[in-house]
Design an enzyme around this catalytic site. Structure first.
Site, PDB file in Angstrom:
ATOM      1  N   SER A 126       0.882  -1.177   0.000  1.00 44.05           N
ATOM      2  CA  SER A 126       0.000   0.000   0.000  1.00 44.05           C
ATOM      3  C   SER A 126       0.910   1.215   0.000  1.00 44.05           C
ATOM      4  O   SER A 126       2.108   1.105   0.304  1.00 44.05           O
ATOM      5  CB  SER A 126      -0.829  -0.002   1.286  1.00 44.05           C
ATOM      6  OG  SER A 126      -1.428   1.257   1.511  1.00 44.05           O
TER       7      SER A 126
ATOM      8  N   TYR B 158      -2.080  -1.463  10.185  1.00 48.64           N
ATOM      9  CA  TYR B 158      -2.029  -1.523   8.713  1.00 48.64           C
ATOM     10  C   TYR B 158      -0.632  -1.145   8.225  1.00 48.64           C
ATOM     11  O   TYR B 158      -0.042  -1.827   7.383  1.00 48.64           O
ATOM     12  CB  TYR B 158      -3.087  -0.582   8.138  1.00 48.64           C
ATOM     13  CG  TYR B 158      -3.370  -0.794   6.655  1.00 48.64           C
ATOM     14  CD1 TYR B 158      -4.080  -1.900   6.215  1.00 48.64           C
ATOM     15  CD2 TYR B 158      -2.916   0.115   5.705  1.00 48.64           C
ATOM     16  CE1 TYR B 158      -4.348  -2.099   4.863  1.00 48.64           C
ATOM     17  CE2 TYR B 158      -3.176  -0.068   4.351  1.00 48.64           C
ATOM     18  CZ  TYR B 158      -3.890  -1.171   3.936  1.00 48.64           C
ATOM     19  OH  TYR B 158      -4.145  -1.362   2.601  1.00 48.64           O
TER      20      TYR B 158
HETATM   21  P1  NAI Z   1     -11.567  -5.469  -0.906  1.00 42.54           P
HETATM   22  O1  NAI Z   1     -12.077  -5.453   0.505  1.00 42.54           O
HETATM   23  O2  NAI Z   1     -12.482  -5.029  -1.979  1.00 42.54           O
HETATM   24  O3  NAI Z   1     -11.003  -6.925  -1.268  1.00 42.54           O
HETATM   25  C1  NAI Z   1     -10.200  -7.640  -0.372  1.00 42.54           C
HETATM   26  C2  NAI Z   1     -10.560  -9.123  -0.493  1.00 42.54           C
HETATM   27  O4  NAI Z   1      -9.755  -9.851   0.434  1.00 42.54           O
HETATM   28  C3  NAI Z   1     -12.029  -9.396  -0.132  1.00 42.54           C
HETATM   29  O5  NAI Z   1     -12.641 -10.177  -1.136  1.00 42.54           O
HETATM   30  C4  NAI Z   1     -11.931 -10.167   1.180  1.00 42.54           C
HETATM   31  O6  NAI Z   1     -12.975 -11.122   1.363  1.00 42.54           O
HETATM   32  C5  NAI Z   1     -10.586 -10.837   1.037  1.00 42.54           C
HETATM   33  N1  NAI Z   1     -10.051 -11.263   2.320  1.00 42.54           N
HETATM   34  C6  NAI Z   1     -10.086 -10.596   3.510  1.00 42.54           C
HETATM   35  N2  NAI Z   1      -9.538 -11.360   4.466  1.00 42.54           N
HETATM   36  C7  NAI Z   1      -9.137 -12.517   3.879  1.00 42.54           C
HETATM   37  C8  NAI Z   1      -8.502 -13.687   4.349  1.00 42.54           C
HETATM   38  N3  NAI Z   1      -8.183 -13.845   5.648  1.00 42.54           N
HETATM   39  N4  NAI Z   1      -8.226 -14.685   3.463  1.00 42.54           N
HETATM   40  C9  NAI Z   1      -8.583 -14.554   2.160  1.00 42.54           C
HETATM   41  N5  NAI Z   1      -9.208 -13.484   1.663  1.00 42.54           N
HETATM   42  C10 NAI Z   1      -9.468 -12.468   2.512  1.00 42.54           C
HETATM   43  O7  NAI Z   1     -10.259  -4.581  -0.875  1.00 42.54           O
HETATM   44  P2  NAI Z   1      -9.163  -4.216  -2.009  1.00 42.54           P
HETATM   45  O8  NAI Z   1      -8.992  -2.767  -1.929  1.00 42.54           O
HETATM   46  O9  NAI Z   1      -9.464  -4.858  -3.275  1.00 42.54           O
HETATM   47  O10 NAI Z   1      -7.869  -4.871  -1.331  1.00 42.54           O
HETATM   48  C11 NAI Z   1      -6.921  -5.640  -2.065  1.00 42.54           C
HETATM   49  C12 NAI Z   1      -5.532  -5.319  -1.546  1.00 42.54           C
HETATM   50  O11 NAI Z   1      -5.191  -3.974  -1.879  1.00 42.54           O
HETATM   51  C13 NAI Z   1      -5.409  -5.425  -0.009  1.00 42.54           C
HETATM   52  O12 NAI Z   1      -4.183  -6.046   0.317  1.00 42.54           O
HETATM   53  C14 NAI Z   1      -5.383  -3.972   0.433  1.00 42.54           C
HETATM   54  O13 NAI Z   1      -4.712  -3.782   1.649  1.00 42.54           O
HETATM   55  C15 NAI Z   1      -4.650  -3.335  -0.730  1.00 42.54           C
HETATM   56  N6  NAI Z   1      -4.822  -1.889  -0.823  1.00 42.54           N
HETATM   57  C16 NAI Z   1      -6.064  -1.356  -1.054  1.00 42.54           C
HETATM   58  C17 NAI Z   1      -6.226   0.016  -1.118  1.00 42.54           C
HETATM   59  C18 NAI Z   1      -7.553   0.658  -1.340  1.00 42.54           C
HETATM   60  O14 NAI Z   1      -7.657   1.885  -1.206  1.00 42.54           O
HETATM   61  N7  NAI Z   1      -8.599  -0.064  -1.698  1.00 42.54           N
HETATM   62  C19 NAI Z   1      -5.061   0.915  -0.958  1.00 42.54           C
HETATM   63  C20 NAI Z   1      -3.820   0.240  -0.747  1.00 42.54           C
HETATM   64  C21 NAI Z   1      -3.716  -1.110  -0.694  1.00 42.54           C
END
Ligand code: NAI
Length: 280
Positions: free
Chosen positions: A143, A156
């Protein structure tokens, strides 16, 4: 990675956001997919979305914090697809609260998913990616908060700084080996996904940010998100094609990265001043 065609990509957290957008984009590029997530329903929706692309798709409900399950999934992917070429360690969660107000259980939860999930995904898949004997890649999602610290984000920040250190070290090892497998660390800014909706937040967030409720806070976070998940997926896949070490996503990520580079220590004063102003 010259072409994704006929490759096999494993993606964690594929039920939503960036993980889902990566699956959809890779399917269009004729890449076969092994998808996983804790969210069974969302995962089934993603499978449905890529089903018409004419690529082989397998899926599994998986908690990335579960080491045994991660290794079993890697074995299963290779059994089902015959090989694996890419692992996107994407699954992640968010946690807001001051250090004093955040319990050990919450720290263990976020490190289990965001840090151990990435370490375990890398260790489970890397031997198989090498074994495939083709171009291979490990893509770890950190991130902008893996570069830049913020109050209320200690959990985080800690998890995402760890992903950066781990991935940059791995990349150098792979470069020395010249084994055809590489690694990229991804630093998105605010991406319009469900991350804030699903975040755990303690009461201290409201006090420190001057926001009336957790719901308002989620709304104000989301209002700052500038980039879509589809745009993020495109940037990530181009960066992997170009074998970049680090990829920043969105203008906000670039501004915070620049601020951290030019004011590596003093940037914290700018951040605390803006928090004080906002909470007045
Ligand atoms: P999101 O919440 O839309 O998707 C994250 C997915 O990870 C969800 O489908 C969730 O069910 C799954 N998940 C959560 N815990 C889990 C576990 N224990 N095992 C397997 N799956 C699990 O969020 P997003 O934004 O798509 O996140 C993807 C990555 O991007 C994450 O690592 C997040 O930290 C990173 N990120 C996101 C940002 C944002 O602004 N959306 C900014 C910087 C990084």
């Amino acid at each position: 990675m010259k072409s994704y065609k006929n490759k096999v990509a494993a993606i964690t957290g594929a039920a939503s956001g960036i993980g889902r957008a990566l699956a959809v984009d890779l399917a269009k590029r004729k890449c076969n997919l092994a998808l996983s997530d804790v969210d069974e329903k969302g995962l089934a929706e993603t499978v449905q979305m890529v089903s018409a692309a004419g690529v082989r798709v397998t899926s599994r409900t998986l908690d990335v914090a579960d080491r045994k399950a991660m290794h079993a999934w890697a074995d299963e992917v290779v059994h089902d697809h015959g090989k694996v070429n890419l692992i996107f360690n994407n699954a992640g969660v968010a946690l807001g609260g001051t250090v004093e107000d955040t319990g050990y259980e919450d720290y263990e939860w976020i490190l289990g998913v965001n840090m151990w999930g990435v370490v375990q995904g890398t260790k489970a898949f890397l031997p198989y990616i090498k074994q495939a004997g083709e171009e291979g890649h490990v893509i770890n999602i950190s991130s902008v908060f893996g570069l830049f610290a913020q109050p209320t984000q200690s959990g985080y920040n800690m998890s995402k700084f760890a992903v950066r250190g781990f991935t940059e070290s791995l990349r150098q090892e792979l470069d020395i080996e010249s084994c055809g497998v590489s690694a990229t660390c991804v630093h998105p800014g605010g991406i319009k996904t469900n991350i804030a909706r699903n975040a755990r937040m303690t009461k201290s967030m409201e006090n420190l940010t001057g926001t009336a409720s957790a719901e308002n806070m989620r709304d104000s976070f989301e209002a700052l998100f500038m980039t879509t998940a589809e745009q993020a997926a495109k940037v990530i896949l181009s960066a992997v094609s170009a074998n970049k070490r680090r990829v920043l996503i969105g203008p906000d990520a670039r501004v915070l990265d620049m601020m951290q580079r030019t004011l590596p220590v003093i940037y914290q004063k700018v951040v605390t001043a803006s928090f004080k102003l906002a909470s007045r």
